[in-house]
Scaffold this active site. Structure first.
Site, mmCIF file in Angstrom:
data_model
loop_
_atom_site.group_PDB
_atom_site.id
_atom_site.type_symbol
_atom_site.label_atom_id
_atom_site.label_comp_id
_atom_site.label_asym_id
_atom_site.label_seq_id
_atom_site.Cartn_x
_atom_site.Cartn_y
_atom_site.Cartn_z
ATOM 1 N N ARG A 214 44.150 -2.704 89.651
ATOM 2 C CA ARG A 214 42.780 -3.151 89.364
ATOM 3 C C ARG A 214 42.608 -4.662 89.542
ATOM 4 O O ARG A 214 41.504 -5.169 89.589
ATOM 5 C CB ARG A 214 42.387 -2.719 87.935
ATOM 6 C CG ARG A 214 42.155 -1.213 87.811
ATOM 7 C CD ARG A 214 42.021 -0.770 86.357
ATOM 8 N NE ARG A 214 43.320 -0.608 85.699
ATOM 9 C CZ ARG A 214 43.488 -0.165 84.446
ATOM 10 N NH1 ARG A 214 42.425 0.127 83.712
ATOM 11 N NH2 ARG A 214 44.694 -0.042 83.917
ATOM 12 N N GLY B 187 42.106 3.375 74.983
ATOM 13 C CA GLY B 187 42.320 4.665 74.338
ATOM 14 C C GLY B 187 41.622 4.664 72.977
ATOM 15 O O GLY B 187 41.709 3.695 72.231
ATOM 16 N N ASN C 225 43.118 -6.044 82.762
ATOM 17 C CA ASN C 225 43.291 -5.137 83.895
ATOM 18 C C ASN C 225 42.641 -5.662 85.168
ATOM 19 O O ASN C 225 43.009 -5.261 86.265
ATOM 20 C CB ASN C 225 42.699 -3.759 83.558
ATOM 21 C CG ASN C 225 43.363 -3.149 82.327
ATOM 22 O OD1 ASN C 225 44.581 -3.178 82.203
ATOM 23 N ND2 ASN C 225 42.566 -2.644 81.413
HETATM 24 C C1 UD1 Z 1 46.817 1.256 77.707
HETATM 25 C C2 UD1 Z 1 46.794 2.421 76.702
HETATM 26 C C3 UD1 Z 1 45.438 2.436 75.990
HETATM 27 C C4 UD1 Z 1 45.201 1.114 75.317
HETATM 28 C C5 UD1 Z 1 45.321 -0.045 76.308
HETATM 29 C C6 UD1 Z 1 45.318 -1.358 75.553
HETATM 30 C C7 UD1 Z 1 48.229 4.164 77.675
HETATM 31 C C8 UD1 Z 1 48.276 5.465 78.328
HETATM 32 N N1 UD1 Z 1 47.027 3.664 77.407
HETATM 33 O O1 UD1 Z 1 45.839 1.543 78.686
HETATM 34 O O2 UD1 Z 1 45.427 3.458 75.022
HETATM 35 O O3 UD1 Z 1 43.920 1.108 74.722
HETATM 36 O O4 UD1 Z 1 46.577 0.023 77.028
HETATM 37 O O5 UD1 Z 1 45.275 -2.438 76.421
HETATM 38 O O6 UD1 Z 1 49.274 3.600 77.366
HETATM 39 N N2 UD1 Z 1 52.979 0.015 82.508
HETATM 40 C C9 UD1 Z 1 54.287 0.268 82.856
HETATM 41 N N3 UD1 Z 1 54.572 1.373 83.605
HETATM 42 C C10 UD1 Z 1 53.621 2.247 83.983
HETATM 43 C C11 UD1 Z 1 52.281 1.997 83.616
HETATM 44 C C12 UD1 Z 1 51.989 0.873 82.864
HETATM 45 O O7 UD1 Z 1 55.186 -0.518 82.514
HETATM 46 O O8 UD1 Z 1 53.966 3.228 84.643
HETATM 47 C C13 UD1 Z 1 52.658 -1.210 81.761
HETATM 48 C C14 UD1 Z 1 51.664 -2.099 82.480
HETATM 49 O O9 UD1 Z 1 52.331 -3.067 83.277
HETATM 50 C C15 UD1 Z 1 50.866 -2.730 81.345
HETATM 51 C C16 UD1 Z 1 51.020 -1.746 80.209
HETATM 52 O O10 UD1 Z 1 52.061 -0.866 80.539
HETATM 53 O O11 UD1 Z 1 51.408 -3.970 80.946
HETATM 54 C C17 UD1 Z 1 49.731 -0.945 79.979
HETATM 55 O O12 UD1 Z 1 49.399 -0.271 81.157
HETATM 56 P P1 UD1 Z 1 47.907 -0.200 81.689
HETATM 57 O O13 UD1 Z 1 47.904 0.586 82.931
HETATM 58 O O14 UD1 Z 1 47.297 -1.527 81.701
HETATM 59 O O15 UD1 Z 1 47.274 0.694 80.517
HETATM 60 P P2 UD1 Z 1 45.745 0.772 80.107
HETATM 61 O O16 UD1 Z 1 45.032 1.661 81.039
HETATM 62 O O17 UD1 Z 1 45.185 -0.559 79.896
HETATM 63 CA CA CA Z 2 45.893 -2.610 80.261
#
Ligand code: UD1
Ligand code: CA
Length: 455
Positions: free
Chosen positions: A15, A140, A227
């Protein structure tokens, strides 16, 4: 109880629409992941594990330091999958896992500590921080029963209309006790996104009789998850303001606090005055009583006390000693040292140059690769010719020298102590101590010439 901290940073960050890994985007000069690591460190964990994916090497290079371990998430299969990679690295760890999304750079150490102590006090198995969002889109939603007991976190994409209207949202900061960690292995793949959601551990724990709660504490600003670049800009504005406010509390005067840009690594002593539209970047330090006028940009500069930086000057990786004055419109390039009480005036450029105590270069000069002693006067339009097309050469100007205006010093060359150089000279040979050097064509006056020309 021991704590280990896991920071999730393996998401692709699509994003953001940029080639830079999301967590390495900078906020007030620091990669956002660095801010999260700093906050985590202050909770005194046994270990810190950063989970990274295809950008692991870049991330390690940017934020790697002693005491930080890295776990590879081979495919970006969601936050639950990411945490599993860290648990693998932490094999055998018994205690509380503090898990933080790597894209929440405003998180404060005090809030993390509060969550850890609430988790302990409630003897919880799974805890997380929630907050009331002005607009909850993208987060979430926290689902509670009518007694307020935490039941689940439902992601935006899976939420029905009623759930979407809930404004209490998950911040992405969790504490999971060792005894609940095995639940990670049972997280099902989400049918909508094909990912393993860490947030599913909440409903699994609640259903399985584990003590589970969301703690709704703290301010929305602090929990902003980044994001998109627009969210980054918003978070940066919040952080920028808090940096300025904290310096204001320490006695720094900002003429217009909303229009200064100060990086996280900067320090400013009390009594300094900062005018509008000033940028202080990197590890810049500003001493007591110094005044920085509008439109100055200082990157990795060390500015002493009672220094004046006049309008529209740029200083990079250089040191300016006490009571010196720079600008307006001066450019101090890397590797310079401007001595105490020295003056660098308008349209003067310095590069890898030492300008000694009380020396002056007041107008329109280029001084590069030069070592200039104390009490030297550099006349307007003086140029060090330091480059022969291949190599750079040194110009040495000793104490008390007077360089007349419009002088070129063809380096390597040395003007010894107490000498004078006549205006308009091109100096190609060393000037011995106490002499006058002058290299100028004799002036010829042709009387009546102008009148004859007109005829
Ligand atoms: C996530 C939460 C959401 C919360 C929000 C808060 C989940 C499913 N959702 O959503 O409930 O309200 O954060 O900001 O967790 N990451 C990894 N590996 C992956 C995917 C993500 O390490 O496969 C890391 C990303 O780099 C990031 C973090 O996890 O730093 C959160 O991932 P992101 O995709 O931003 O989650 P959100 O959609 O924001
Ligand atoms: Ca996030």
């Amino acid at each position: 109880m021991k704590t280990a901290c896991v920071i999730l940073a393996a998401g692709l960050g699509t994003r953001m629409k940029s080639g830079v890994p999301k967590v390495l985007h900078r906020i007030c000069g620091a990669p956002m992941l660095q801010c999260v690591i700093k906050a985590a460190e202050k909770t005194g964990p046994e270990k810190i594990v950063v989970v990274a994916g295809m950008h692991l090497d870049r991330i390690k290079e940017a934020v790697g330091a002693e005491g930080i371990a890295f776990a590879l998430q081979d495919k970006p299969l969601g936050t639950g999958h990411a945490l599993r990679a860290a648990v693998h690295v932490l094999r055998g760890f018994r205690g509380d896992l503090l898990v933080i999304n790597g894209d929440t750079p405003l998180i404060r150490p005090a809030t993390l500590k509060k969550l850890l102590s609430l988790h302990k006090r409630h003897r919880n198995d799974v805890s997380f921080l929630s907050f009331i969002a002005g607009s909850p889109e993208g987060y979430g939603r926290v689902i509670r029963d009518k007694h307020g007991k935490t039941l689940a976190v439902v992601e935006e994409k899976d939420a029905d209309q009623g759930q979407k209207s809930i404004r209490e949202v998950n911040s992405g900061v969790y504490v999971i006790s060792s005894r609940a960690v095995h639940l990670l292995d049972k997280i099902p793949v989400n049918p909508v996104k094909g990912e393993y959601y860490l947030t599913d551990i909440v409903s699994m724990a609640a259903r399985g009789g584990f003590r589970t709660s969301a703690f709704c504490i703290g301010e929305e600003d602090e929990f902003m998850g980044i994001n998109t670049t627009s969210e980054l800009a918003r978070a940066q504005a919040v952080m920028r303001r808090s940096i300025v406010d904290s310096f204001t509390e320490d006695g720094v005067l900002f003429i217009d606090p909303d229009s200064v840009y100060i990086d996280l690594g900067v320090s400013i002593e009390a009594g300094a005055v900062i005018y509008p539209n000033v940028y202080l970047e990197g590890g810049t330090r500003v001493g007591r009583g110094s005044v920085i006028y509008p439109n100055a940009r200082i990157k990795d500069g060390t500015i002493g006390r009672e220094v004046t930086i006049k309008d529209s000057s740029v200083i990079e990786n250089s040191s300016v000693k006490d009571n010196a004055s720079i600008g307006p419109f001066a450019h101090i390039r890397p590797g310079c040292l401007v001595g105490a009480f020295a003056r660098v005036g308008n349209f003067v450029e310095l590069k890898k140059t030492v300008l000694g105590k009380s020396s002056k270069a007041s107008h329109l000069s280029y001084l590069g690769d030069a070592v200039i002693g104390k009490d030297v006067n550099i006349g307007a339009g003086t140029i060090t010719c330091n480059y022969d097309g291949r190599n750079k050469h040194l110009t040495v100007i000793e104490d008390g020298v007077f360089i007349g205006s419009d002088t070129q010093l063809v380096a390597p060359v040395k003007v010894s102590k107490g000498s004078y150089v006549g205006a308009g000279s091109t100096i190609t040979k060393d000037v011995p101590r106490g002499s006058l050097a002058i290299s100028r064509v004799h002036q010829k006056n042709v009387e009546g010439w102008a009148k004859r020309k007109k005829r």
